[in-house]
Scaffold this active site. Structure first.
Site, mmCIF file in Angstrom:
data_model
loop_
_atom_site.group_PDB
_atom_site.id
_atom_site.type_symbol
_atom_site.label_atom_id
_atom_site.label_comp_id
_atom_site.label_asym_id
_atom_site.label_seq_id
_atom_site.Cartn_x
_atom_site.Cartn_y
_atom_site.Cartn_z
ATOM 1 N N TRP A 47 0.858 -1.181 0.000
ATOM 2 C CA TRP A 47 0.000 0.000 0.000
ATOM 3 C C TRP A 47 0.898 1.236 0.000
ATOM 4 C CZ3 TRP A 47 -2.205 2.533 4.882
ATOM 5 C CH2 TRP A 47 -3.144 3.518 4.550
ATOM 6 N N ASP A 78 -0.574 -5.635 9.195
ATOM 7 C CA ASP A 78 -1.570 -4.601 8.896
ATOM 8 C C ASP A 78 -2.840 -5.309 8.430
ATOM 9 O OD1 ASP A 78 -3.058 -2.413 8.267
ATOM 10 O OD2 ASP A 78 -1.737 -1.661 6.685
ATOM 11 N N LYS A 107 -13.220 -0.831 6.092
ATOM 12 C CA LYS A 107 -13.709 -1.604 4.952
ATOM 13 C C LYS A 107 -14.736 -2.661 5.363
ATOM 14 C CE LYS A 107 -10.454 0.475 2.549
ATOM 15 N NZ LYS A 107 -9.525 0.921 3.578
#
Length: 407
Positions: free
Chosen positions: A159, A240, A276
């Site tokens: 990311w 993560d 999310k």
């Protein structure tokens, strides 16, 4: 007497040397002349360009959040019900401390397991954070303070904001190979080689499921090999966890990588986000947890994490924390959330299959297996930057320049 006093005050004012005033515009010149524009964020800039496009046929495939068939955000029913349940209570000042504690406890149960001994024994330091980004930033600062000479190893690719986060914490970055552009899958041999060759006691950032941006995850057996090599090298794994539930639709299955490391005796750090998997992107609800050797160590580390947050933002808004905490701790709402999460994951799987079938029907000479082999919210299409630009110019289809498509 009063008149004499007033006359003396007036005389004093007149006798005071007049100050020289400089115009505000003249005095301000030079303060910020040296500041230029910051580089555009590769993900945010896609959305900005999409919004400025006037074409009625435009499509945004770059946004990293779940959308319905019309491209609109989805509000889960568990969130609606949770909002009803907490209506009015978030304004109570006494709520914040207990809710924060409950959020952290329920969050760590999601990743380490509801019956994990470390939860019962209090062998973790956990704090609420401003979503996954905030959790990563807190850990990066913590790493810098207590291992000032250390690096962070990031996968290639990862990311894009991971680079920003550790750079701003002044932690030097190193990389390890991960994605194989030819197979559009995992470059496992290279990954293991880079882990092996990294200096002992290095920090690694790992994606436990639904790797962003590739959608490529190691198998369970490969995770076991990775964990074993980490143990040999005494590396520190920082996970993560941004998409728990989106890879398989099962919260426990998507936490398998972390639990393998837990079984192997690693001390672990983990950033969690509910942006999310609960559709709460704007609420910024997350958690940072660090596993510790014992409860005493956990108290010390938690105090340091709280010390960092105090200077950064003091405390996050209570509404999102209260909402997520309510959903996780209410059996009915949590069950409803798990069903809705499963439905979202299944829809993503169907969309992947549909895309692959449609491309194959066009008699393309390319192999599109990677579309269904990859998992989670993103498909790493394999398109080149030139091809991405062609789709933009000719068809108003927006995605990041690396070819990442949001499902």
């Amino acid at each position: 007497m009063q008149r004499r006093r007033m006359m003396m005050m007036i005389k004093s004012i007149h006798d005071t040397p007049r100050r020289r005033f400089v115009s505000t515009s003249a005095a301000a010149i030079g303060w910020w002349d040296h500041v230029g524009r910051a580089p555009k964020d590769p993900i945010m800039s896609v959305t900005e360009a999409f919004l400025s496009d006037t074409s009625p046929d435009k499509i945004n495939l770059g946004v990293g959040a779940y959308r319905d068939d019309d491209g609109r955000p989805v509000v889960l029913q568990c969130v609606r019900d949770g909002e009803t349940k907490i209506a009015g209570t978030e304004f109570l000042e006494s709520v914040s401390a207990s809710v924060s504690s409950n959020l952290v406890e329920e969050s760590v149960k999601l990743i380490y397991g509801k019956d994990a001994d470390l939860v019962k024994e209090g062998r973790f330091a956990g704090v609420q954070a401003l979503s996954g980004t905030g959790a990563c930033r807190l850990f990066a600062e913590f790493q810098k303070r207590f291992y000032p000479q250390s690096n962070i190893y990031l996968s290639v690719p990862t990311w894009s904001n991971h680079h920003n986060i550790w750079r701003d914490a002044q932690v030097p970055q190193r990389t390890f190979r991960y994605y194989h552009p030819d197979s559009k899958g995992l470059h496992f041999a290279a990954l293991m080689d880079d882990i092996k060759n990294a200096p002992d006691r290095s920090f690694f950032l790992l994606h436990p499921c639904a790797h962003n941006p590739t959608g490529v995850d190691p198998t369970e057996e490969q995770w076991r090999e990775i964990s074993n090599l980490f143990r040999v090298k005494n590396h520190f794994p920082f996970f993560d966890m941004a998409y728990q539930g989106f890879a398989s639709g099962d919260l426990d299955k998507d936490a398998k990588a972390i639990r393998i490391f837990l079984e192997d005796g690693h001390l672990i750090g983990c950033a969690q986000s509910f942006a999310k998997n609960m559709g709460l992107y704007g609420h910024r609800v997350g958690c940072l947890s660090v596993l510790c050797a014992d409860a005493k160590q956990a108290v010390a580390i938690k105090s340091q994490l709280q010390h960092i947050t105090r200077a950064m933002y003091s405390s996050p808004p209570v509404h999102g924390i209260l909402l997520v905490s309510t959903i996780l701790s209410d059996p009915h709402l949590k069950e409803l959330w798990e069903k809705e999460l499963k439905a979202m994951a299944n829809r993503i799987h169907r969309m992947r299959s549909s895309l692959r079938e449609s491309l194959e029907k066009l008699d393309s000479h390319l192999n599109w297996d990677h579309i269904t082999n990859q998992v989670g919210m993103f498909c790493f299409s394999g398109l080149s930057p030139d091809q991405v630009n062609q789709l933009l110019k000719e068809f108003h289809i927006y995605m990041t320049c690396d070819g990442r498509i949001s499902s």
